[in-house]
Motif scaffolding. Structure first.
Motif, mmCIF file in Angstrom:
data_model
loop_
_atom_site.group_PDB
_atom_site.id
_atom_site.type_symbol
_atom_site.label_atom_id
_atom_site.label_comp_id
_atom_site.label_asym_id
_atom_site.label_seq_id
_atom_site.Cartn_x
_atom_site.Cartn_y
_atom_site.Cartn_z
ATOM 1 N N ARG A 1 0.834 -1.203 0.000
ATOM 2 C CA ARG A 1 0.000 0.000 0.000
ATOM 3 C C ARG A 1 0.868 1.253 0.000
ATOM 4 O O ARG A 1 2.065 1.200 0.288
ATOM 5 C CB ARG A 1 -0.919 0.010 1.225
ATOM 6 N N ILE A 2 0.239 2.364 -0.303
ATOM 7 C CA ILE A 2 0.865 3.682 -0.189
ATOM 8 C C ILE A 2 0.219 4.384 1.001
ATOM 9 O O ILE A 2 -1.001 4.569 1.043
ATOM 10 C CB ILE A 2 0.672 4.522 -1.458
ATOM 11 N N PHE A 3 1.041 4.741 1.983
ATOM 12 C CA PHE A 3 0.517 5.399 3.181
ATOM 13 C C PHE A 3 1.482 6.500 3.583
ATOM 14 O O PHE A 3 2.706 6.281 3.678
ATOM 15 C CB PHE A 3 0.352 4.390 4.316
ATOM 16 N N ASP A 4 0.950 7.685 3.820
ATOM 17 C CA ASP A 4 1.759 8.839 4.224
ATOM 18 C C ASP A 4 2.914 9.057 3.236
ATOM 19 O O ASP A 4 4.058 9.306 3.625
ATOM 20 C CB ASP A 4 2.290 8.625 5.643
ATOM 21 N N ASN A 5 2.577 8.917 1.964
ATOM 22 C CA ASN A 5 3.512 9.149 0.857
ATOM 23 C C ASN A 5 4.678 8.157 0.847
ATOM 24 O O ASN A 5 5.713 8.419 0.242
ATOM 25 C CB ASN A 5 4.064 10.584 0.883
#
Length: 885
Positions: free
Chosen positions: A662-666
């Motif tokens: 996933r992509i989280f907080d860039n």
């Protein structure tokens, strides 16, 4: 992705990369036919590099007129350890025996003479206690009378005025002694206790029988011995490509410093040694006396005099060193060195382990500086190791985390591979080769330099700090002082140190006490340009040259302001933004480094996981290991670079796409679950942007995802409770929430430990699995275990996994007579869905161990046993087609 697989196969598995090799000691009690079979077996295993550790007399006897053996050995690249026949050599050179042999000296006269260091011999001190006279402050004593004055060598006055420098605390007063009468005038000092130490000539002149060594320090003697050895080699029917020198067996240089700052005038070294002896006896410290300059000068001697001589026999030269030996701490370890690991001590809970890690990390940094990547180690016996296969694989992983990329294996002279063991050995060699090939092609990715405190005698605190760094998930390079001081190796930038085209912005001093003055100057220049320095536990207190002490203290006081009662991290900052930190306690290191680790291109949580990061032109290579032998752990790989992730399958030698991230907080986050002692190699390819659908979130306790066809996902879920499961599919900025539902219990099937049928070598009996620990095989190295179990129904929307826990052995699994798979390291987990049937099923497990010699006891990890219950775990399957979303 096939093009990418082809690229990695070509890049990492060229046969020239990090070939494994074997270390053999031949025995002339075996026939030539035995060795013909041995070398044929090694050839079948793909081994090409062989190191013979035998005398030339033995080699000649085995190979003499044996054409079959000579023919088969031509397929190998063979080196020989420098093992000259000293008895034969000395018989041929009786006239020069006094020159070629030396007594077991503290240091060698000829060795110093070559460098014009001493004008008289340096004697050995054998440990007899000298006379010690205490002068009390209120004493009225005016003189001492020493018996046998003709035997007095030197007299020293020891002052206890709080001096930490021996040169200040000890004063030689031999000139006051009257050798004719034995009178020694004394003047007790008010308010201070003093001691007088008398050293006798007999302490230095004493001869010990059988204490002669060959004088490798004398180039004439060494050259004569090499000439004799080369003459013997040329008579052999075997062509040797190289010669290997076992330095620990040739040079006895003790790298245990007394922390003394001597004058730069090396002519005074002899006096310094005697001062040190006197000081230590006066202090009641019964331990060897050593000197900084002995080691410094030996390193100079090794590089300038010995190295050119080593090439006389063959231009292909390598050196063997024990990973914790004094020489390994002293010399610059490059790709010519092979480090020998004592696997009995190689465990993270032992000081030996951290000494070995220190040596490997320095070697890795040195080779990084030299644009080399082949860090070689000798580890386990190939067949009869006293460790389980899981432990052996874990040792390979530990060595790889420390920087090792090439593995040498020991084999006994009775080496003979049976059919059952061949698969084990081939799998072990193949794994080590693949792992070394990957890590050797990547460059380190770190922003932190750590200076090795090589001048400090007590390295206890350094090893504790090293352990903390190693377990903190931080990438760092460990440098010796010489490499750091080199203008070519480490160049100053604006707020950075540029080391081989990499910029480092933080330098750690792990409890460094004695430091070269040049190092201190460079640190100060680094700080003035905006660089950051952190001293852990202690700040430097001395330099190696006494004449520079005052200048050193002035620099040090501009970097640190230390209060003895400090309990928190403090720092000084200059106008350029440079910071100089002091970290008073080791338990504060991880907190201090946390911001640095999170700024790296790739980092891993939790910090307890071992983590090795390498970067190539096309990818990041992320090697993670769970060091816990009992518990699984959840791992999260985080990256500031967005690229499609892959995992390397060591068994199939292919990379497989990872579909759960996933992509989280860039940042890109890749979750994973590691079994006890399990390792994974994750690849982030720079030229594969993550623009495809993938699973970004799953609320279930356990989830696996695969993509059997383009646009289709197979999601397998396991959780104990009934009810909804939330998943999120993601592609770039698009997200889709999909509710799934567990509508029936996913009940595990426990395979009980009783009533198993064991078969081995014509023997069959019913046993309980707990009794496996008492099974000892003589004729075979394999047992077969069989048990039936019942499944009421097989559900087509379920997957079934057999989990064996921690087995420690090479195992093959069969369901209903059909092969499921094999494994020799964690996780011992098999998908058995295609082999199961409704009703009665037969589970068969074949366990194989390395051949173990009859005189070797089994241990809790080399005997046959299952450390956790055997179970079958069901997963609910869901198919999701992205084209329908």
């Amino acid at each position: 992705m096939s093009d990418q697989n082809d690229y990695f196969n070509q890049l990492f598995f060229d046969s020239s990369f990090c070939e494994v090799g074997v270390f053999i000691e031949l025995c002339d009690s075996y026939s030539a036919e035995h060795y013909v079979n041995l070398f044929k077996q090694l050839r079948r295993l793909g081994i090409k590099q062989i190191l013979l550790s035998s005398s030339l007399t033995t080699i000649e006897k085995i190979f003499k007129q044996e054409t079959d053996l000579i023919r088969v050995i031509k397929d190998f690249n063979i080196s020989v350890i420098f093992k000259p026949d000293l008895v034969y050599f000395m018989v041929q050179n009786l006239a020069k025996i006094d020159k070629y042999l030396i007594r077991r000296l503290f240091c060698n006269r000829d060795y110093f003479k070559r460098h014009k260091i001493l004008t008289k011999p340096v004697f050995h001190f054998y440990g007899s206690s000298p006379e010690i006279f205490t002068l009390k402050s209120d004493s009225t004593l005016k003189s001492l009378h020493l018996k046998h004055p003709e035997d007095v060598d030197s007299v020293f006055l020891i002052s206890n005025d709080g001096f930490t420098n021996i040169d200040q605390a000890v004063t030689e007063i031999t000139h006051l002694f009257n050798p004719a009468t034995g009178e020694l005038p004394v003047q007790p000092k008010p308010d201070a206790e003093q001691k007088i130490v008398v050293l006798r000539r007999s302490y230095f002149d004493k001869e010990i029988d059988f204490s002669h060594l060959f004088n490798y320090y004398d180039s004439t003697a060494f050259a004569a011995l090499q000439k004799s050895f080369k003459t013997q080699i040329l008579r052999l029917p075997v062509i040797f490509q190289g010669v290997v020198y076992h330095l620990d067996k040739m040079f006895n240089v003790i790298q245990r410093y007394n922390g003394v700052s001597y004058s730069s005038n090396l002519e005074k070294v002899l006096g310094g040694i005697k001062k040190t002896i006197a000081f230590y006896f006066a202090a009641g410290q019964d331990e060897p006396i050593h000197n900084i300059f002995l080691s410094v000068v030996f390193k100079r001697y090794f590089n300038s005099i010995l190295k050119p001589r080593f090439n006389v026999i063959s231009p292909d030269v390598h050196y063997i060193l024990n990973a914790d030996s004094p020489l390994s701490q002293l010399l610059d370890i490059n790709d010519q060195f092979i480090l020998e690991i004592d696997t009995d001590k190689f465990h993270p809970q032992t000081p030996y382990y951290w000494k070995a890690i220190s040596t490997l990390k320095r070697a890795s940094s040195q080779m990084f500086s030299d644009n080399k990547t082949e860090a070689s180690v000798i580890s386990h016996n190939l067949t009869d190791s006293g460790f389980s296969l899981s432990e052996q694989k874990f040792h390979i992983d530990l060595l790889a985390h420390a920087g090792a990329t090439r593995f040498w294996w020991k084999i006994g002279d009775d080496f003979n591979i049976d059919r059952q063991n061949f698969a084990i050995i081939a799998a072990k060699l193949d794994y080590a080769h693949q792992l070394g090939a990957f890590l050797s092609k990547g460059l380190p990715v770190s922003q932190i330099l750590v200076l090795n405190p090589s001048f400090d005698r007590d390295q206890t605190q350094f090893l504790r700090i090293l352990k903390t760094l190693h377990q903190s998930g931080i990438n760092y390079e460990l440098l010796n002082f010489d490499l750091f001081n080199s203008a070519h190796g480490c160049k100053l930038g604006k707020g950075t140190i540029n080391f081989n085209q990499k910029s480092f912005r933080l330098i750690l001093l792990p409890s460094v006490q004695i430091i070269p003055y040049l190092t201190m100057k460079k640190l100060y220049q680094f700080y003035k340009t905006g660089g950051q320095i952190a001293a852990i536990r202690k700040i430097p207190t001395r330099v190696e040259l006494r004449e520079k002490q005052q200048k050193f203290e002035a620099i040090r006081d501009n970097l640190w302001m230390i209060d003895s009662e400090m309990s928190s991290i403090t720092f000084l900052q200059n106008e350029s933004g440079g910071k100089c930190f002091f970290i008073p306690e080791i338990n504060l290191v991880q907190k201090f480094l946390a911001p640095y680790s999170q700024q790296e291109a790739v980092y891993v949580e939790p910090s307890s996981v071992l983590f090795q990061l390498r970067e190539t032109q096309n990818a990041f290579l992320i090697f993670v290991t769970n060091p816990d032998a009992h518990n699984s752990c959840s791992v999260l790989i985080k990256s500031s670079m967005r690229a499609h992730p892959f995992i390397w399958d060591f068994k199939k030698q292919i990379q497989k796409p990872i579909y759960f991230w996933r992509i989280f907080d860039n940042k890109m986050e890749i979750p994973s679950e590691l079994s006890p002692l399990e390792s994974q190699l994750v690849i982030l390819q720079k030229n594969t942007p993550p623009d495809s659908w993938h699973l970004a979130f799953c609320s279930a306790a356990h989830c696996e995802v695969d993509s059997p066809a383009k646009g289709e996902f197979l999601i397998k879920i396991r959780q104990q409770t009934l009810g909804p499961v939330d998943i999120v599919l993601e592609r770039k900025e698009h997200q889709i929430n999909l509710p799934l539902f567990i509508d029936e219990p996913l009940t595990q099937i426990m395979i009980t430990a009783d009533h198993w049928i064991m078969k081995t070598a014509g023997f069959k009996k019913v046993i309980h699995l707990h009794d496996l620990e008492r099974v000892f095989l003589v004729e075979s190295s394999e047992i077969q275990l069989q048990k039936t179990f019942v499944l009421r129904q097989i559900k087509p929307d379920h997957s079934y996994y057999l989990e064996l826990g921690m087995v420690h052995h090479y195992c093959r699994v069969f369901i209903n007579g059909e092969t499921v798979g094999s494994c020799w390291y964690p996780p011992y987990r098999f998908d058995i869905s295609a082999r199961l049937k409704a009703g009665e099923n037969t589970l068969e497990i074949h366990l194989s161990v390395n051949k173990i010699r009859k005189d070797r006891l089994l241990t809790p990890t080399t005997d046959f046993s299952f450390k956790t219950p055997i179970r079958i775990v069901p997963y609910k399957k869901f198919f999701v087609t992205t084209e329908e979303l």
